[in-house]
Motif scaffolding. Sequence first.
Motif, PDB file in Angstrom:
ATOM      1  N   LEU A  51      58.555  67.230  30.038  1.00 28.97           N
ATOM      2  CA  LEU A  51      59.111  67.728  31.300  1.00 28.97           C
ATOM      3  C   LEU A  51      59.055  69.251  31.363  1.00 28.97           C
ATOM      4  CD1 LEU A  51      62.084  65.257  31.665  1.00 28.97           C
ATOM      5  CD2 LEU A  51      60.206  65.524  33.299  1.00 28.97           C
ATOM      6  N   THR A 104      64.527  66.157  35.479  1.00 30.83           N
ATOM      7  CA  THR A 104      64.207  64.957  36.257  1.00 30.83           C
ATOM      8  C   THR A 104      64.631  65.135  37.708  1.00 30.83           C
ATOM      9  OG1 THR A 104      64.424  63.561  34.308  1.00 30.83           O
ATOM     10  CG2 THR A 104      64.584  62.463  36.429  1.00 30.83           C
ATOM     11  N   LEU A 133      59.876  58.740  34.854  1.00 30.51           N
ATOM     12  CA  LEU A 133      61.014  59.197  35.654  1.00 30.51           C
ATOM     13  C   LEU A 133      61.977  58.057  35.976  1.00 30.51           C
ATOM     14  CD1 LEU A 133      59.341  61.711  38.104  1.00 30.51           C
ATOM     15  CD2 LEU A 133      60.796  62.216  36.152  1.00 30.51           C
ATOM     16  N   SER A 137      65.806  58.262  34.907  1.00 29.43           N
ATOM     17  CA  SER A 137      66.824  58.181  35.959  1.00 29.43           C
ATOM     18  C   SER A 137      67.811  57.048  35.684  1.00 29.43           C
ATOM     19  CB  SER A 137      66.179  57.977  37.327  1.00 29.43           C
ATOM     20  OG  SER A 137      65.433  59.099  37.673  1.00 29.43           O
TER      21      SER A 137
END
Length: 161
Positions: A51, A104, A133, A137
């Motif tokens: 990320l 994220t 993702l 999440s």
Amino acid sequence: MTEYELNQELPSTKKQQDFYEKLRGKITSFLESRSGSASKFAPYLLFAPDLFHLLTKSLLDNRIDGKSKALIGSGILYFVAPIDVIPEGLIGPGGFMDDIIVATFVVNMLLNKFSPEILEEHWVGDEKLLVALKKISKSSDGLLGKLPARSLLGMFIKKSK
């Protein structure tokens, strides 16, 4: 010089790659040494360098507007800031969980504005970006509810909108 141009030159591609590999190596070593407690978050911790790499490469993409780059810069700043909701200095790489959640959030905001293909060009993770993702999440919702500083992280996310 526009208001969104960088004032300093970015590190060379080799230095950026070295940082990425060093961060990934530290997290892998940590996970191997702590097979018990860290195993719950192990699949997610390795998303931290991916990320971070995605955010830094997206910051340089000329298809992304200045306002979105300010959001990206905030996500990068959260990664490198010495003060964190979950500090890496105290609990090791497990402290990257809050950085992963913030990153994220930033990437999700970008995906709502830009084509996924733009961001996927910069993604170096093992899995497809959108699959990764979704996993993060789903996990972060449960983790946020357990954080004592949940409201502090929530305030950061609200201000980033």
